[in-house]
Design a protein around this motif. Sequence first.
Motif, mmCIF file in Angstrom:
data_model
loop_
_atom_site.group_PDB
_atom_site.id
_atom_site.type_symbol
_atom_site.label_atom_id
_atom_site.label_comp_id
_atom_site.label_asym_id
_atom_site.label_seq_id
_atom_site.Cartn_x
_atom_site.Cartn_y
_atom_site.Cartn_z
ATOM 1 N N HIS A 213 0.827 -1.205 0.000
ATOM 2 C CA HIS A 213 0.000 0.000 0.000
ATOM 3 C C HIS A 213 0.862 1.257 0.000
ATOM 4 O O HIS A 213 0.583 2.226 -0.719
ATOM 5 N N SER A 214 1.930 1.245 0.779
ATOM 6 C CA SER A 214 2.823 2.403 0.848
ATOM 7 C C SER A 214 3.579 2.620 -0.451
ATOM 8 O O SER A 214 3.907 3.757 -0.818
ATOM 9 N N ALA A 215 3.873 1.529 -1.167
ATOM 10 C CA ALA A 215 4.668 1.632 -2.394
ATOM 11 C C ALA A 215 3.840 1.969 -3.621
ATOM 12 O O ALA A 215 4.376 2.456 -4.616
ATOM 13 N N LEU A 216 2.534 1.736 -3.577
ATOM 14 C CA LEU A 216 1.699 1.963 -4.752
ATOM 15 C C LEU A 216 1.551 3.446 -5.073
ATOM 16 O O LEU A 216 1.463 4.286 -4.177
ATOM 17 N N LYS A 217 1.494 3.726 -6.356
ATOM 18 C CA LYS A 217 1.195 5.078 -6.806
ATOM 19 C C LYS A 217 -0.280 5.370 -6.549
ATOM 20 O O LYS A 217 -1.099 4.447 -6.417
ATOM 21 N N PRO A 218 -0.668 6.655 -6.500
ATOM 22 C CA PRO A 218 -2.091 6.992 -6.367
ATOM 23 C C PRO A 218 -2.914 6.313 -7.468
ATOM 24 O O PRO A 218 -2.550 6.357 -8.639
ATOM 25 N N GLY A 219 -3.997 5.688 -7.081
ATOM 26 C CA GLY A 219 -4.838 4.976 -8.045
ATOM 27 C C GLY A 219 -4.338 3.587 -8.367
ATOM 28 O O GLY A 219 -4.934 2.882 -9.190
ATOM 29 N N GLY A 220 -3.243 3.184 -7.715
ATOM 30 C CA GLY A 220 -2.686 1.861 -7.970
ATOM 31 C C GLY A 220 -3.539 0.749 -7.398
ATOM 32 O O GLY A 220 -4.453 0.984 -6.596
ATOM 33 N N ALA A 221 -3.262 -0.468 -7.817
ATOM 34 C CA ALA A 221 -4.121 -1.592 -7.440
ATOM 35 C C ALA A 221 -3.293 -2.823 -7.113
ATOM 36 O O ALA A 221 -2.096 -2.913 -7.417
ATOM 37 N N ILE A 222 -3.950 -3.773 -6.490
ATOM 38 C CA ILE A 222 -3.365 -5.076 -6.210
ATOM 39 C C ILE A 222 -4.261 -6.142 -6.831
ATOM 40 O O ILE A 222 -5.495 -6.065 -6.731
ATOM 41 N N LEU A 223 -3.651 -7.093 -7.527
ATOM 42 C CA LEU A 223 -4.372 -8.210 -8.138
ATOM 43 C C LEU A 223 -3.922 -9.481 -7.437
ATOM 44 O O LEU A 223 -2.723 -9.761 -7.355
ATOM 45 N N ILE A 224 -4.873 -10.241 -6.926
ATOM 46 C CA ILE A 224 -4.579 -11.456 -6.161
ATOM 47 C C ILE A 224 -5.240 -12.641 -6.840
ATOM 48 O O ILE A 224 -6.447 -12.616 -7.112
ATOM 49 N N ALA A 225 -4.459 -13.674 -7.132
ATOM 50 C CA ALA A 225 -4.995 -14.913 -7.698
ATOM 51 C C ALA A 225 -4.837 -16.027 -6.666
ATOM 52 O O ALA A 225 -3.709 -16.358 -6.271
ATOM 53 N N GLU A 226 -5.931 -16.554 -6.191
ATOM 54 C CA GLU A 226 -5.946 -17.636 -5.211
ATOM 55 C C GLU A 226 -7.147 -18.530 -5.482
ATOM 56 O O GLU A 226 -8.033 -18.175 -6.262
ATOM 57 N N SER A 227 -7.177 -19.651 -4.820
ATOM 58 C CA SER A 227 -8.347 -20.521 -4.874
ATOM 59 C C SER A 227 -9.246 -20.151 -3.703
ATOM 60 O O SER A 227 -8.878 -20.359 -2.545
ATOM 61 N N LEU A 228 -10.410 -19.581 -3.987
ATOM 62 C CA LEU A 228 -11.251 -19.001 -2.947
ATOM 63 C C LEU A 228 -12.326 -19.970 -2.458
ATOM 64 O O LEU A 228 -13.007 -20.627 -3.247
ATOM 65 N N TYR A 229 -12.487 -20.023 -1.141
ATOM 66 C CA TYR A 229 -13.647 -20.669 -0.535
ATOM 67 C C TYR A 229 -14.891 -19.826 -0.785
ATOM 68 O O TYR A 229 -14.802 -18.601 -0.982
ATOM 69 N N ASN A 230 -16.063 -20.457 -0.745
ATOM 70 C CA ASN A 230 -17.283 -19.672 -0.618
ATOM 71 C C ASN A 230 -17.365 -19.160 0.828
ATOM 72 O O ASN A 230 -16.582 -19.578 1.690
ATOM 73 N N ASP A 231 -18.275 -18.245 1.105
ATOM 74 C CA ASP A 231 -18.308 -17.614 2.425
ATOM 75 C C ASP A 231 -18.584 -18.607 3.549
ATOM 76 O O ASP A 231 -18.137 -18.405 4.684
ATOM 77 N N GLU A 232 -19.310 -19.678 3.247
ATOM 78 C CA GLU A 232 -19.621 -20.681 4.277
ATOM 79 C C GLU A 232 -18.500 -21.709 4.443
ATOM 80 O O GLU A 232 -18.530 -22.547 5.334
ATOM 81 N N LYS A 233 -17.516 -21.653 3.543
ATOM 82 C CA LYS A 233 -16.399 -22.616 3.522
ATOM 83 C C LYS A 233 -16.890 -24.058 3.394
ATOM 84 O O LYS A 233 -16.381 -24.989 4.033
ATOM 85 N N THR A 234 -17.900 -24.252 2.544
ATOM 86 C CA THR A 234 -18.392 -25.593 2.236
ATOM 87 C C THR A 234 -17.865 -26.071 0.891
ATOM 88 O O THR A 234 -18.217 -27.150 0.430
ATOM 89 N N GLY A 235 -17.039 -25.301 0.249
ATOM 90 C CA GLY A 235 -16.491 -25.639 -1.062
ATOM 91 C C GLY A 235 -15.916 -24.402 -1.700
ATOM 92 O O GLY A 235 -15.852 -23.344 -1.071
ATOM 93 N N PRO A 236 -15.471 -24.520 -2.942
ATOM 94 C CA PRO A 236 -15.462 -25.728 -3.784
ATOM 95 C C PRO A 236 -14.412 -26.751 -3.348
ATOM 96 O O PRO A 236 -13.532 -26.442 -2.550
ATOM 97 N N VAL A 237 -14.520 -27.940 -3.924
ATOM 98 C CA VAL A 237 -13.649 -29.043 -3.542
ATOM 99 C C VAL A 237 -12.183 -28.691 -3.772
ATOM 100 O O VAL A 237 -11.322 -28.987 -2.932
ATOM 101 N N LYS A 238 -11.865 -28.036 -4.915
ATOM 102 C CA LYS A 238 -10.469 -27.730 -5.219
ATOM 103 C C LYS A 238 -9.838 -26.887 -4.114
ATOM 104 O O LYS A 238 -8.660 -27.062 -3.775
#
Length: 298
Positions: A213-238
């Motif tokens: 956050h400190s290093a980003l220029k104004p208007g900069g962004a972060i892109l994160i690629a992960e395998s996400l759980y659903n909010d209930e953490k009942t899946g997906p299987v992967k």
Amino acid sequence: MERLLNSCVSLHLLSKSLDPDKNALYWNTEATSQYLTVGATTSLRGFIRHYKMTMYPLMANLDHAVREGKDQLVRTFDVTSSGLYEKIYEGEDRVETFIGGMHGLAPLASKAVVSAFDLSSFKTVCDFGGGSGNLAYEMSRTYPSMSVKVLELPPVVEVSNHFKPDDAGKLDVEFLAGDFFVDELPEADMYVFSMVFHNWHDDNISRLLQKVHSALKPGGAILIAESLYNDEKTGPVKTAQRCMLMLALCEGKERSAREYRLLLEKNGFSDFKARYTDGLHDVILAKAGESNKGKKGC
């Protein structure tokens, strides 16, 4: 050999027929040719070798991981989590095997990650822990005006030439040697973390997010690629399966989009967006909050 070949036929790895003299003939199925042969650009042989060397031995101690609630690196390899990458990167062959394993999976995920959001407004990008550079090359290929740097540990940078695509000369991708936890971050409009955060505890992620956050220029962004759980953490299987792998491997875990949102907002990010994909990775995009405006890179 006949038993082995027939077993492979039952798994749809080989096809089989009999010639007029009743001799068996075997040949690769389409999937085997695409994913298991030496010369295929989409070969997963490196990934399978990495799992054989690292994940299979660790998962043999999964029962201990569940009972103890911690990784099994000491029990399996006599190495602590802080020394894991020293062991993985012990010699060029080991580095190539590990990065080759990650490289084998990357083509199955990169296109989905790059196309999840319109990233055309970002002209300078830094991919942290980008391995072979597959995602960086795909970004440069998709957005020709984008300049992409890959920040990786020195042993990975040294073998990166082994994984260059044929069109690398036409793409604006550069490798930098460094440690994103320790070194100054390169200036960029967007920072990318693909399958990085699931290695770490929330405290370490927050420390890294604050630095980003400190290093980003104004208007900069972060892109994160992960395998996400659903909010209930009942899946997906992967995601559930990967989370069990992480239990045996390191201090980290898989998280839901809601958990990432809370982590990002806690550390100054806003305009949170999440996309679930049909591929290996889901994608999150968030922007540095207004309080970041006027800050210089750390």
